[in-house]
Design a protein around this motif. Sequence first.
Motif, PDB file in Angstrom:
ATOM      1  N   SER A 292       0.850  -1.192   0.000  1.00 21.66           N
ATOM      2  CA  SER A 292       0.000   0.000   0.000  1.00 21.66           C
ATOM      3  C   SER A 292       0.881   1.236   0.000  1.00 21.66           C
ATOM      4  O   SER A 292       2.107   1.154   0.100  1.00 21.66           O
ATOM      5  N   GLY A 293       0.242   2.399  -0.105  1.00 25.28           N
ATOM      6  CA  GLY A 293       0.990   3.647  -0.072  1.00 25.28           C
ATOM      7  C   GLY A 293       0.975   4.376  -1.393  1.00 25.28           C
ATOM      8  O   GLY A 293       0.757   3.776  -2.470  1.00 25.28           O
ATOM      9  N   LEU A 294       1.200   5.668  -1.335  1.00 20.30           N
ATOM     10  CA  LEU A 294       1.246   6.505  -2.522  1.00 20.30           C
ATOM     11  C   LEU A 294       2.702   6.631  -2.955  1.00 20.30           C
ATOM     12  O   LEU A 294       3.527   7.220  -2.250  1.00 20.30           O
ATOM     13  N   LEU A 295       3.015   6.081  -4.118  1.00 19.00           N
ATOM     14  CA  LEU A 295       4.401   5.940  -4.547  1.00 19.00           C
ATOM     15  C   LEU A 295       4.735   6.853  -5.717  1.00 19.00           C
ATOM     16  O   LEU A 295       3.951   7.017  -6.641  1.00 19.00           O
ATOM     17  N   LEU A 296       5.937   7.402  -5.644  1.00 18.49           N
ATOM     18  CA  LEU A 296       6.472   8.275  -6.692  1.00 18.49           C
ATOM     19  C   LEU A 296       7.797   7.689  -7.138  1.00 18.49           C
ATOM     20  O   LEU A 296       8.686   7.436  -6.315  1.00 18.49           O
ATOM     21  N   ALA A 297       7.949   7.455  -8.445  1.00 17.12           N
ATOM     22  CA  ALA A 297       9.140   6.781  -8.940  1.00 17.12           C
ATOM     23  C   ALA A 297       9.548   7.353 -10.295  1.00 17.12           C
ATOM     24  O   ALA A 297       8.905   8.275 -10.819  1.00 17.12           O
ATOM     25  N   ARG A 298      10.610   6.794 -10.839  1.00 18.13           N
ATOM     26  CA  ARG A 298      11.088   7.168 -12.172  1.00 18.13           C
ATOM     27  C   ARG A 298      11.408   5.912 -12.954  1.00 18.13           C
ATOM     28  O   ARG A 298      11.860   4.918 -12.381  1.00 18.13           O
ATOM     29  N   VAL A 299      11.173   5.974 -14.256  1.00 19.93           N
ATOM     30  CA  VAL A 299      11.588   4.889 -15.146  1.00 19.93           C
ATOM     31  C   VAL A 299      12.367   5.480 -16.310  1.00 19.93           C
ATOM     32  O   VAL A 299      12.215   6.659 -16.658  1.00 19.93           O
ATOM     33  N   TRP A 300      13.217   4.653 -16.894  1.00 21.88           N
ATOM     34  CA  TRP A 300      13.817   5.013 -18.172  1.00 21.88           C
ATOM     35  C   TRP A 300      12.797   4.675 -19.251  1.00 21.88           C
ATOM     36  O   TRP A 300      12.314   3.542 -19.349  1.00 21.88           O
TER      37      TRP A 300
ATOM     38  N   ASP B  51      10.961   5.370 -25.384  1.00 24.56           N
ATOM     39  CA  ASP B  51      10.256   6.186 -26.375  1.00 24.56           C
ATOM     40  C   ASP B  51      10.638   7.657 -26.244  1.00 24.56           C
ATOM     41  O   ASP B  51      10.677   8.394 -27.237  1.00 24.56           O
ATOM     42  N   ALA B  52      10.900   8.085 -25.010  1.00 28.71           N
ATOM     43  CA  ALA B  52      11.280   9.475 -24.762  1.00 28.71           C
ATOM     44  C   ALA B  52      12.785   9.657 -24.743  1.00 28.71           C
ATOM     45  O   ALA B  52      13.273  10.795 -24.660  1.00 28.71           O
ATOM     46  N   ARG B  53      13.521   8.552 -24.814  1.00 31.61           N
ATOM     47  CA  ARG B  53      14.983   8.569 -24.719  1.00 31.61           C
ATOM     48  C   ARG B  53      15.447   9.295 -23.464  1.00 31.61           C
ATOM     49  O   ARG B  53      16.460  10.016 -23.462  1.00 31.61           O
ATOM     50  N   GLY B  54      14.657   9.126 -22.412  1.00 33.78           N
ATOM     51  CA  GLY B  54      14.972   9.773 -21.149  1.00 33.78           C
ATOM     52  C   GLY B  54      14.052   9.270 -20.054  1.00 33.78           C
ATOM     53  O   GLY B  54      13.251   8.346 -20.259  1.00 33.78           O
TER      54      GLY B  54
ATOM     55  N   ASN C 106      17.532  -3.725 -16.374  1.00 38.55           N
ATOM     56  CA  ASN C 106      17.710  -2.276 -16.296  1.00 38.55           C
ATOM     57  C   ASN C 106      19.092  -1.812 -16.758  1.00 38.55           C
ATOM     58  O   ASN C 106      19.489  -0.688 -16.482  1.00 38.55           O
ATOM     59  N   HIS C 107      19.787  -2.670 -17.462  1.00 37.46           N
ATOM     60  CA  HIS C 107      21.031  -2.260 -18.108  1.00 37.46           C
ATOM     61  C   HIS C 107      20.823  -2.047 -19.603  1.00 37.46           C
ATOM     62  O   HIS C 107      21.770  -1.763 -20.336  1.00 37.46           O
ATOM     63  N   ASP C 108      19.561  -2.177 -20.036  1.00 42.58           N
ATOM     64  CA  ASP C 108      19.235  -2.073 -21.455  1.00 42.58           C
ATOM     65  C   ASP C 108      18.316  -0.872 -21.672  1.00 42.58           C
ATOM     66  O   ASP C 108      17.149  -0.890 -21.300  1.00 42.58           O
ATOM     67  N   ASP C 109      18.855   0.186 -22.276  1.00 35.34           N
ATOM     68  CA  ASP C 109      18.071   1.400 -22.490  1.00 35.34           C
ATOM     69  C   ASP C 109      17.036   1.259 -23.600  1.00 35.34           C
ATOM     70  O   ASP C 109      16.297   2.206 -23.876  1.00 35.34           O
ATOM     71  N   ALA C 110      16.957   0.093 -24.201  1.00 35.09           N
ATOM     72  CA  ALA C 110      15.943  -0.132 -25.233  1.00 35.09           C
ATOM     73  C   ALA C 110      14.614  -0.572 -24.627  1.00 35.09           C
ATOM     74  O   ALA C 110      13.613  -0.652 -25.343  1.00 35.09           O
ATOM     75  N   ILE C 111      14.602  -0.840 -23.312  1.00 40.04           N
ATOM     76  CA  ILE C 111      13.369  -1.264 -22.662  1.00 40.04           C
ATOM     77  C   ILE C 111      13.117  -0.412 -21.420  1.00 40.04           C
ATOM     78  O   ILE C 111      14.037   0.153 -20.831  1.00 40.04           O
ATOM     79  N   ILE C 112      11.859  -0.326 -21.033  1.00 39.01           N
ATOM     80  CA  ILE C 112      11.490   0.436 -19.839  1.00 39.01           C
ATOM     81  C   ILE C 112      12.016  -0.272 -18.589  1.00 39.01           C
ATOM     82  O   ILE C 112      11.856  -1.491 -18.451  1.00 39.01           O
ATOM     83  N   HIS C 113      12.628   0.488 -17.693  1.00 47.15           N
ATOM     84  CA  HIS C 113      13.081  -0.084 -16.422  1.00 47.15           C
ATOM     85  C   HIS C 113      13.123   0.999 -15.357  1.00 47.15           C
ATOM     86  O   HIS C 113      13.195   2.194 -15.668  1.00 47.15           O
ATOM     87  N   PHE C 114      13.071   0.583 -14.124  1.00 50.00           N
ATOM     88  CA  PHE C 114      13.054   1.540 -13.019  1.00 50.00           C
ATOM     89  C   PHE C 114      14.431   2.145 -12.791  1.00 50.00           C
ATOM     90  O   PHE C 114      15.464   1.475 -12.927  1.00 50.00           O
TER      91      PHE C 114
END
Length: 380
Positions: A8-16, A19-22, A76-84
């Motif tokens: 549970s909880g309200l979570l704030l995160a980032r992913v690579w 598509d946005a190259r960032g 998460n070592h591959d920038d071609a796929i989404i990862h945290f």
Amino acid sequence: MTTLFPESGLLLARVWNPDARGPSVVTLRDGEVIDITSREAPLVRDICEMDEPADYVRHAHGRSLGAVDKIAAANNHDDAIIHFLAPCDLQSIKACGVTFARSMAERVIEEQAAGDPQKADAIRRRVTASIGDSLRNIVPGSPEAAKVKAALIAEGVWSQYLEVGIGPDAEVFSKAQVLSSVGAGADVGLHPISKWNNPEPEIVLTVSSKGRVVGATLGNDVNLRDVEGRSALLLSKAKDNNASCSIGPAIRLFDESYSLDDVRKAELDLRVVGEDGYVLHGRSSMSEISRDPLDLVSQAMGRHHQYPDGIMLFLGTLFAPTEDRDVPGEGFTHKLGDKVSIASHDLGRLQNTVRLSTEIAPWTFGISHLMRNLAARGLL
């Protein structure tokens, strides 16, 4: 849902986001990773500066990037796929040291052993006999602490680590560069000169530029005991190396379900599993911290030191591994390939694999790259 995140909880995160190259700012809803990046808040920093970050994230419009389980399991070592990624962006990464009595004693031992694990066991017995648990209930900077300081000086065991442990001023140092932290699932790095090192499981506060604590997450303050033990002036070399700072999996924002009081009573579990079959268990209880989290925040920032983009503040660890892994008397040290897992019921699980900092992909996406990427996406 994946065991990476709390139930549970309200979570704030980032992913690579390939598509946005960032990076994209995300939250989790109903098992999906929701991209809430916008012109109003293109950065995690921007949300943390709001009057009500939790309310904003709860109602922010966004689109699904996919299932949480699938993205959490991605390479998460591959920038071609989404990862945290690490959940912070422009915040400075600060850390507090020697905030627990047990780890305080271990720092004294490191110093007196000059970074030599073979000498540490004998020194540990002598220092423990002099110090014991007598420091556990002392309020740093108090008259009682001053009396203990005088007694320890007389015993010949005074140390700079005891100074920051029971003196009026906390140890606050820069752990990592902005944007250099790695996230859950990534490799963490050891400088190749180190032969005696360990994980440091900690809670990390998310603090706005105004000094307001808006949330918390988990962190691994990877530590080179031999390097820092040789000289405290080598702290930066011991602490700030490629991939030596891990934060994640997500910031749990403070709301009606989670607050600083929950941080104060948090329990952290550590598990290290080696490729050689070695298993280490550890536990860190925030109830044993000698300085209140708000005291540490006030010492890190205020009128004496400003951070316009806020900070991520490691609160220190109770955990200092002393059990032998290989050689009797030499205690614990990492081996390459170790899987390190830091878990908390309220904050989830931060897992990383130990490598050499020279063998991990170099950090290349800095502040200038982020600004150009956001500008190209029309977010600035």
